[in-house]
Design a protein around this motif. Structure first.
Motif, PDB file in Angstrom:
ATOM      1  N   LEU A  87      11.732  43.050   0.637  1.00  0.00           N
ATOM      2  CA  LEU A  87      12.776  41.892  -0.615  1.00  0.00           C
ATOM      3  C   LEU A  87      13.809  42.642  -0.489  1.00  0.00           C
ATOM      4  N   LYS A  88      14.778  43.932  -0.241  1.00  0.00           N
ATOM      5  CA  LYS A  88      15.573  44.520  -1.230  1.00  0.00           C
ATOM      6  C   LYS A  88      16.725  43.574   0.228  1.00  0.00           C
ATOM      7  N   GLY A  89      17.630  43.286  -1.064  1.00  0.00           N
ATOM      8  CA  GLY A  89      18.801  42.526  -0.584  1.00  0.00           C
ATOM      9  C   GLY A  89      18.520  41.195  -0.777  1.00  0.00           C
ATOM     10  N   ARG A  90      17.016  40.491  -0.447  1.00  0.00           N
ATOM     11  CA  ARG A  90      16.478  38.659  -0.648  1.00  0.00           C
ATOM     12  C   ARG A  90      16.019  38.702  -2.277  1.00  0.00           C
ATOM     13  N   ARG A  91      15.851  39.362  -2.656  1.00  0.00           N
ATOM     14  CA  ARG A  91      15.100  39.049  -3.916  1.00  0.00           C
ATOM     15  C   ARG A  91      15.821  38.096  -5.309  1.00  0.00           C
ATOM     16  N   ASP A  92      16.612  37.883  -5.031  1.00  0.00           N
ATOM     17  CA  ASP A  92      17.038  36.139  -5.899  1.00  0.00           C
ATOM     18  C   ASP A  92      17.055  35.057  -4.954  1.00  0.00           C
ATOM     19  N   GLU A  93      15.895  35.262  -3.624  1.00  0.00           N
ATOM     20  CA  GLU A  93      15.359  34.496  -2.976  1.00  0.00           C
ATOM     21  C   GLU A  93      13.839  34.512  -3.311  1.00  0.00           C
ATOM     22  N   VAL A  94      13.821  34.308  -3.970  1.00  0.00           N
ATOM     23  CA  VAL A  94      11.929  35.043  -4.866  1.00  0.00           C
ATOM     24  C   VAL A  94      11.254  35.006  -6.038  1.00  0.00           C
ATOM     25  N   VAL A  95      10.317  33.999  -5.709  1.00  0.00           N
ATOM     26  CA  VAL A  95      10.203  34.128  -7.310  1.00  0.00           C
ATOM     27  C   VAL A  95       8.401  35.071  -6.473  1.00  0.00           C
ATOM     28  N   LEU A  96       8.685  36.409  -7.871  1.00  0.00           N
ATOM     29  CA  LEU A  96       8.295  37.479  -7.347  1.00  0.00           C
ATOM     30  C   LEU A  96       6.437  37.770  -8.507  1.00  0.00           C
ATOM     31  N   GLY A  97       5.384  37.710  -8.551  1.00  0.00           N
ATOM     32  CA  GLY A  97       4.143  37.751  -9.195  1.00  0.00           C
ATOM     33  C   GLY A  97       3.771  39.281  -8.537  1.00  0.00           C
ATOM     34  N   THR A  98       3.039  39.306 -10.002  1.00  0.00           N
ATOM     35  CA  THR A  98       2.153  40.361  -9.838  1.00  0.00           C
ATOM     36  C   THR A  98       1.271  40.060 -11.040  1.00  0.00           C
ATOM     37  N   LYS A  99       0.215  41.812 -10.866  1.00  0.00           N
ATOM     38  CA  LYS A  99      -0.964  41.328 -11.488  1.00  0.00           C
ATOM     39  C   LYS A  99      -1.137  42.873 -12.157  1.00  0.00           C
ATOM     40  N   VAL A 100      -1.916  42.915 -13.215  1.00  0.00           N
ATOM     41  CA  VAL A 100      -2.001  44.237 -14.013  1.00  0.00           C
ATOM     42  C   VAL A 100      -3.427  44.173 -14.575  1.00  0.00           C
ATOM     43  N   GLY A 101      -3.808  45.020 -15.512  1.00  0.00           N
ATOM     44  CA  GLY A 101      -5.238  45.562 -15.781  1.00  0.00           C
ATOM     45  C   GLY A 101      -6.302  46.292 -15.190  1.00  0.00           C
ATOM     46  N   ASN A 102      -6.501  46.744 -13.742  1.00  0.00           N
ATOM     47  CA  ASN A 102      -7.453  47.928 -13.349  1.00  0.00           C
ATOM     48  C   ASN A 102      -6.519  49.120 -13.472  1.00  0.00           C
ATOM     49  N   ASN A 103      -6.933  49.977 -13.846  1.00  0.00           N
ATOM     50  CA  ASN A 103      -6.062  50.732 -14.477  1.00  0.00           C
ATOM     51  C   ASN A 103      -7.018  52.344 -13.485  1.00  0.00           C
ATOM     52  N   PHE A 104      -6.093  52.588 -11.555  1.00  0.00           N
ATOM     53  CA  PHE A 104      -6.803  53.167 -11.615  1.00  0.00           C
ATOM     54  C   PHE A 104      -6.126  54.170 -10.926  1.00  0.00           C
ATOM     55  N   ASN A 105      -6.641  55.488 -10.402  1.00  0.00           N
ATOM     56  CA  ASN A 105      -6.180  56.554 -10.224  1.00  0.00           C
ATOM     57  C   ASN A 105      -6.030  56.281  -8.309  1.00  0.00           C
ATOM     58  N   LYS A 106      -5.152  56.572  -7.961  1.00  0.00           N
ATOM     59  CA  LYS A 106      -4.825  56.726  -6.383  1.00  0.00           C
ATOM     60  C   LYS A 106      -5.654  58.022  -6.196  1.00  0.00           C
ATOM     61  N   GLU A 107      -5.505  58.941  -6.475  1.00  0.00           N
ATOM     62  CA  GLU A 107      -5.941  60.357  -5.719  1.00  0.00           C
ATOM     63  C   GLU A 107      -6.977  60.373  -5.268  1.00  0.00           C
ATOM     64  N   LYS A 108      -8.314  58.946  -6.273  1.00  0.00           N
ATOM     65  CA  LYS A 108      -9.794  59.320  -5.800  1.00  0.00           C
ATOM     66  C   LYS A 108      -9.929  58.736  -5.471  1.00  0.00           C
TER      67      LYS A 108
END
Length: 277
Positions: free
Chosen positions: A64-85
């Motif tokens: 989205l770099k350079g196009r961020r202003d064209e987008v309604v961006l949604g993300t989520k949270v609540g799952n506490n994760f350990n990437k290594e494991k």
């Protein structure tokens, strides 16, 4: 592409959105998909911190770099994760949400999130504490609006009563009409949008429906047996035409409910379509 208002917010999103969970980790391929979606008029892009343990957010942010202003961006949270494991646990605490939003902002390469969503939820959660975290983030300006992603009617009802959510993401399709009996009318009455996921039922509600039934429904689907699913797909295909494909029928059905106000499935909803491109 038509756009619809999300709840009472000033977010207007395309009736079909791009769900990024299955983008994969090939940055070039992911960017091509996202660019094609935006060029086609899609302006809602949805990801989550847990997808590929943070990598999905990074890839979406770069695309989205350079196009961020064209987008309604949604993300989520609540799952506490350990990437290594490659492990995670449910954590809707205020402390975790307010800390993790910083990581999502960093990975996405942005200084604000348009729609921040709780990625799950149970009735035993500290709901007031969770709501307080989201309200704080809105006041701080790093989140414009917040919602939840849940299929549990009892959880949804609590957030409708106690919070300022503008949307609920849930599974909804011709093959999964439970929301119609459980919460769609309630959300419509409260001007809360529904973001529908899975409107094509794993591809079974598409022109490749019978092929997908063989792949995905050998043991049935939800409360339907294999034979029932196959019969329904065959019947729907009989009603499809060159001008109106089976996937078009499936999407139009989801968008038709007043609660979805024809948007991605929401009452003012915006249809969140995974793997649509």
């Amino acid at each position: 592409m038509n756009k619809r208002q999300v709840g009472k917010s000033d977010l207007y999103i395309s009736e079909i959105g791009l769900g990024c969970m299955s983008l994969g980790t090939n940055e070039s391929h992911a960017k091509d998909i996202i660019d094609r979606a935006l060029d086609a008029g899609i302006n809602y892009v949805d990801t989550a911190d847990l997808y590929d343990f943070g990598e999905n957010e990074k890839i979406v942010g770069k695309a989205l770099k350079g196009r961020r202003d064209e987008v309604v961006l949604g993300t989520k949270v609540g799952n506490n994760f350990n990437k290594e494991k490659e492990d995670w646990f449910w954590d809707p605490s205020k402390a975790y949400i307010k800390e993790e939003v910083k990581e999502s902002l960093r990975r996405l390469g942005t200084d604000y999130i348009d729609l921040y969503q709780l990625h799950g939820g149970t009735i035993e959660d500290p709901i007031d504490e969770t709501i307080e975290a989201f309200e704080d983030l809105v006041k701080e300006g790093v989140v414009r609006y917040y919602g939840i992603s849940s299929i549990r009617p009892n959880v949804i009802r609590e957030y409708v009563k106690r919070s300022n959510i503008v949307s609920v993401m849930m599974q909804y399709s011709l093959f999964d009409r439970r929301p119609e009996e459980e919460v769609l009318d309630l959300l419509q009455e409260n001007h809360i949008s529904v973001l529908a996921r899975g409107p094509l039922a794993k591809g079974m509600l598409s022109d490749r429906g019978l092929e997908k039934v063989e792949e995905k429904a050998q043991n049935g689907h939800l409360s339907y047996s294999y034979d029932e699913i196959k019969h329904m797909v065959e019947n729907l295909q009989d009603h499809a035409t060159e001008e109106r494909s089976l996937q078009a029928i499936a999407l139009q059905y989801v968008l038709k409910h007043p609660a979805s106000n024809k948007t991605d499935c929401v009452s003012k909803t915006s249809l969140k379509l995974k793997n649509a491109l």
